[in-house]
Enzyme design. Structure first.
Site, PDB file in Angstrom:
ATOM      1  CB  SER A 174      -1.059  -0.064   1.187  1.00 58.54           C
ATOM      2  OG  SER A 174      -2.067   0.857   0.926  1.00 58.54           O
ATOM      3  CG  ASP A 261      -6.898  -3.366  -2.702  1.00 56.07           C
ATOM      4  OD1 ASP A 261      -7.559  -2.320  -2.137  1.00 56.07           O
ATOM      5  OD2 ASP A 261      -5.759  -3.544  -2.809  1.00 56.07           O
ATOM      6  CG  HIS A 302      -5.516  -2.424   0.732  1.00 57.76           C
ATOM      7  ND1 HIS A 302      -4.979  -2.255  -0.359  1.00 57.76           N
ATOM      8  CD2 HIS A 302      -4.907  -1.738   1.624  1.00 57.76           C
ATOM      9  CE1 HIS A 302      -3.990  -1.522  -0.288  1.00 57.76           C
ATOM     10  NE2 HIS A 302      -3.717  -1.175   0.989  1.00 57.76           N
TER      11      HIS A 302
END
Length: 324
Positions: A174, A261, A302
């Protein structure tokens, strides 16, 4: 009825004004470093959440101390009992690959999904180092794109100082994907490219993630709001441009992205893969670019790619091919 409605309208309109007057608020929202999740965990005692792990601190910049965990490969678990930080540091020269994990925003290196990934990589017989950037966890200082990149570079170079022959992989999840590509490009410019790069749930660039955030969408129809956001990001020197970095990056690359995600759209990972493949064709670079996609029905979203029972084999195969 009118008073509550008037209050809501005033509160809504005040947000752009507050951002304009206090642009640093956007930085705090992006890094979310003040949310030190999980709460009440003593980061100096990793054994409370993660076995075979040593905690230490590095002075990555003047007045900046960064907390790091070193988790041993499975083959050294038994020998590690009661050993000192100096002994842990010495093991980095044993020839096993080292993975440096750069986490996303919100929380510390003790966050559950991060700890579970460290366990998986350790069990696969890798050294794993996980840091809390400046301002995160128990690390001092204030976060910035330049600062986070500097922390990543310092730790990479520190590992290489322990053993120049160490095979070091930079792993970014991320927000950390932008930190990693920044650092990898810098290392490449210095003539010592990273041995491998893994990007988990990566975005194209930060402004595109901000643009699709639900809170941003609430204000996008206001004239000038989007321009205000871009101006603040530029003024605060926040770019995290993975798309630009991958146009020049030559290190072997593995991208992991889940189709469901809900933070960084899967299409961003696909676009980064396409950019990297195309760039390497244009520059005649034979370093591999791989992407592993996870079907939406798996529910990894995610933060849960570590649940893939085959993840260790995916990483092992990728790194083994490079070392051979």
């Amino acid at each position: 009825m009118w008073k509550p409605l008037s209050f809501l309208i005033s509160a809504y309109i005040s947000v752009p004004v507050v951002l304009f007057l206090f642009p640093w608020i956007l930085d705090y929202a992006i890094f979310a470093h003040l949310l030190k999740i999980p709460f009440f965990v003593d980061l100096s005692r990793p054994e409370d959440v993660l076995d075979h792990t040593c905690n230490f601190y590095l002075s990555t910049d003047e007045g900046v101390s960064v907390g790091v965990w070193h988790t041993l490969p499975a083959s050294q678990w038994e020998e590690a009992a009661g050993k000192s930080p100096e002994w842990y540091r010495g093991t980095l020269g044993d020839g096993r690959p080292v993975i440096i994990y750069h986490h996303g925003n919100v929380g510390t290196r003790a966050k559950k999904n991060r700890v579970e990934l460290l366990k998986l990589l350790s069990a696969a017989d890798y050294h794993v180092l996980s840091l809390d950037y400046r301002g995160f966890g128990d690390s001092s200082g204030e976060p910035s794109e330049a600062g986070l990149t500097s922390d990543a570079l310092y730790l990479y170079q520190w590992v290489k100082q322990q053993n120049r022959e160490s095979f070091v992989c930079l792993w970014g999840h991320s927000l950390g994907s932008g930190v990693v590509t920044n650092a990898a490009v810098r290392l490449q410019e210095q003539g010592s490219p990273a041995d491998a790069v893994v990007l988990e749930g990566p975005y194209t660039r930060m402004r595109e993630v901000v643009a699709i955030h639900p809170l941003t969408k609430l204000y996008n129809f206001l004239p000038g709001f989007e321009s205000l956001i871009w101006h603040i990001l530029e003024k605060n020197n926040i770019e995290f441009a993975n798309d630009k970095n991958l146009k020049t990056l030559t290190s072997p690359l593995l991208i992991l992205h889940s189709e469901d995600d809900n933070i960084v759209p899967y299409q961003m990972g696909l676009k980064l893969h396409q950019i990297s493949v195309q760039a390497r064709k244009e520059h005649d670079i034979d370093a591999p670019v791989e992407m592993v996609s996870y079907a939406a029905n798996l529910g990894y979203s995610h933060n849960r790619i570590y649940l893939d029972p085959n993840l260790a084999n995916v990483v092992r195969g990728f790194l083994q091919r490079l070392r051979q």
